[in-house]
Design an enzyme around this catalytic site. Structure first.
Site, PDB file in Angstrom:
ATOM      1  N   ASN A 149       0.836  -1.196   0.000  1.00 51.57           N
ATOM      2  CA  ASN A 149       0.000   0.000   0.000  1.00 51.57           C
ATOM      3  C   ASN A 149       0.872   1.247   0.000  1.00 51.57           C
ATOM      4  O   ASN A 149       2.035   1.182   0.401  1.00 51.57           O
ATOM      5  CB  ASN A 149      -0.918  -0.014   1.227  1.00 51.57           C
ATOM      6  N   CYS A 170      -4.811  -7.348  -3.837  1.00 58.94           N
ATOM      7  CA  CYS A 170      -5.353  -7.093  -2.510  1.00 58.94           C
ATOM      8  C   CYS A 170      -6.342  -8.205  -2.188  1.00 58.94           C
ATOM      9  O   CYS A 170      -6.786  -8.935  -3.075  1.00 58.94           O
ATOM     10  CB  CYS A 170      -6.048  -5.726  -2.495  1.00 58.94           C
ATOM     11  N   HIS A 171      -6.700  -8.355  -0.906  1.00 62.67           N
ATOM     12  CA  HIS A 171      -7.635  -9.417  -0.516  1.00 62.67           C
ATOM     13  C   HIS A 171      -8.960  -8.885   0.015  1.00 62.67           C
ATOM     14  O   HIS A 171      -9.744  -9.639   0.569  1.00 62.67           O
ATOM     15  CB  HIS A 171      -6.989 -10.343   0.523  1.00 62.67           C
ATOM     16  N   HIS A 201      -9.748  -0.685  -2.297  1.00 61.79           N
ATOM     17  CA  HIS A 201     -10.334  -0.293  -1.021  1.00 61.79           C
ATOM     18  C   HIS A 201     -11.615   0.521  -1.168  1.00 61.79           C
ATOM     19  O   HIS A 201     -12.192   0.941  -0.171  1.00 61.79           O
ATOM     20  CB  HIS A 201      -9.327   0.468  -0.137  1.00 61.79           C
ATOM     21  N   TYR A 258     -12.206   6.976   3.977  1.00 65.09           N
ATOM     22  CA  TYR A 258     -12.197   7.354   2.567  1.00 65.09           C
ATOM     23  C   TYR A 258     -13.354   8.280   2.216  1.00 65.09           C
ATOM     24  O   TYR A 258     -13.420   8.797   1.104  1.00 65.09           O
ATOM     25  CB  TYR A 258     -12.292   6.121   1.667  1.00 65.09           C
TER      26      TYR A 258
END
Length: 488
Positions: A149, A170-171, A201, A258
């Site tokens: 990241n 990413c997971h 994300h 975010y």
């Protein structure tokens, strides 16, 4: 098959071990070489001992080398995996601590927001160094798999400026799908068919089917609100689901930072988060977790080494994308996943230059994205706000333009909801001065920033945040683990 995989930042011991065992679950890969590299000789030797123990216990011909000479590790590599954290926990602590002085309360701070943007400034010069070495000494058609990241910024820089074939992994999508399968009462996540699309994300489950039956917003809301655990832990995600009509892949804590609406005031933060685990919104939660994990590993290393003596269980292969991508590329067994790549028309209502996360298929011809996806308008709007911040952040990191960096931070959704322009300008000066050792592109700007700080009239406050917890001692962690084990 015989080829070489280089892992940069291999001192991320637990994650490196997971990637290693996942890859060795592919029978054809037993004769490959893993070249580990890290800036920490201490961490390298710890992880090499663990991986050597795995190889020995499973009687494999796999070769493991370890060196602090990154270029040597990259020589002849067909695949390069990055797990780096530039600046370590020292710089990361400043990503959380300094913005708090200006009222910006982050849970993770590794994607956007003030912490994520500065994290990108530290990472991008190093990513470009990686890319230079990769172009010069790795295999001609090398593929760079970035796990580090801030995912979108790092991948953006590697593709646009590093000129290396890169995919970001990413997971979050997998974890979100597991939650949805659980609340809907599925026996396995394999019963769930889904399309997730957006940016890393901030990816959205825009199509959901359980055993072929479409799942709508109302059914999903009811299922989450009825769940005894997720109804408490994911209050913010459920609220976004109600308003946007689709579920976000990201945890309560990640998603909260975010958006401009949920962490703008201390009372709002405590209303929307859950303190049962760091990932649900705790102030500086991931920093605390990372610190505890590092301390735990250092103390309990003999137990980790002993556990490495067990045979690899292929049934426990994780859902991390890396091993499945390599298997598809090398064996032509098709793999479907969600990948971070340059948009180029994949998502119709996001900018073409953005790094998006969306479904794709992998075979021996490479990663092939499913194109022509259109996001719901609200999802696109939140993604575009972040993309604009990411673009400015990447350009600032490349140019060393501190004024552009300040504009990037100013336009961040949460920062803009909390701080004034004067506060943002001073905060960025303070962060650049504090992290100067990892920001070579801003060396020319540090003296003036330090001078401005000495005469600034902008007021700050020393504040732990709305929901901060102290780092637990090894003894406390042992007691908690013992209690959980006893409880079953």
């Amino acid at each position: 098959m015989s080829f070489k995989i280089a892992i940069i930042g291999a001192g991320s011991v637990g994650f490196t071990k997971k990637l290693f065992t996942d890859i060795l679950c592919v029978p054809e890969f037993k004769d490959i070489e893993f070249a580990l590299t890290d800036v920490s000789e201490h961490n390298l030797q710890m992880i090499k001992a663990i991986l050597d123990r795995i190889v020995e216990a499973n009687r494999l011909p796999t070769r493991v080398t370890a060196t602090t000479d990154r270029r040597k590790a990259l020589e002849g590599a067909r695949y390069v995996i990055s797990c780096v954290r530039v600046g370590g926990l020292e710089a990361y602590a400043d990503d959380i601590r300094i913005p708090l002085k200006y009222g910006i309360d982050q849970c993770v701070g590794d994607t956007i927001c003030a912490g994520g943007i500065l994290y990108g400034q530290r990472n991008i010069p190093v990513i470009l160094d990686f890319c230079k070495d990769i172009r010069e000494v790795a295999e001609t058609n090398v593929k760079f798999l970035n796990y580090a990241n801030p995912m979108a910024m790092n991948t953006w820089a590697a593709i646009e400026y590093g000129k290396v074939d890169t995919v970001g992994l990413c997971h979050g999508v997998q974890h979100g799908a597991e939650q949805i399968a659980e609340v809907l009462g599925a026996k396995s996540v394999k019963e769930l068919d889904y399309v997730c699309s957006g940016i890393n994300h901030q990816t959205w489950f825009i199509d959901l089917r359980l055993n072929g039956r479409p799942i709508g917003k109302d059914e999903l809301v009811a299922a989450f609100e009825a769940h005894p655990v997720y109804s408490r832990q994911e209050k913010l995600r459920i609220d976004v689901l109600k308003r946007f009509g689709v579920y976000s892949t990201e945890s309560n804590g990640h998603l909260s930072e975010y958006l401009p609406w949920y962490r703008k005031r201390p009372d709002e933060i405590t209303r929307w988060i859950d303190m049962s685990d760091w990932i649900h919104g705790e102030t500086g939660g991931y920093l605390r977790y990372s610190t505890e994990t590092r301390n735990w590993f250092e103390t309990e290393y003999p137990q980790f080494l002993e556990a490495a003596s067990k045979p690899i269980d292929r049934e426990k292969r994780s859902n991390e994308h890396a091993s499945h991508i390599l298997e598809a590329l090398e064996t032509n067994r098709i793999y479907r996943g969600h990948f971070n790549v340059k948009n180029n028309g994949v998502i119709t209502n996001l900018p073409q230059d953005a790094i998006i996360e969306s479904p794709g298929f992998v075979d021996r011809f490479g990663i092939n994205m499913a194109a022509g996806i259109t996001l719901p308008e609200a999802c696109a709007a939140t993604c575009i706000a972040s993309i604009n911040v990411q673009r400015m952040s990447v350009h600032a990191a490349i140019s060393g333009d501190i004024d552009l960096l300040k504009l990037a931070v100013l336009h961040d959704p949460l920062v803009g909801a909390v701080s004034t322009p004067e506060e943002v300008w001073q905060m960025v000066d303070e962060m650049v001065v504090a992290q100067a050792a990892w920001l070579p592109q801003y060396a020319h700007a540090v003296p003036a920033a330090r001078e401005r700080l000495s005469t600034s009239q902008v007021k700050t406050r020393e504040w732990a945040g709305a929901a901060r917890r102290s780092v637990r001692s090894i003894e406390e962690l042992r007691a908690e683990k013992a209690a959980l084990k006893q409880a079953g």
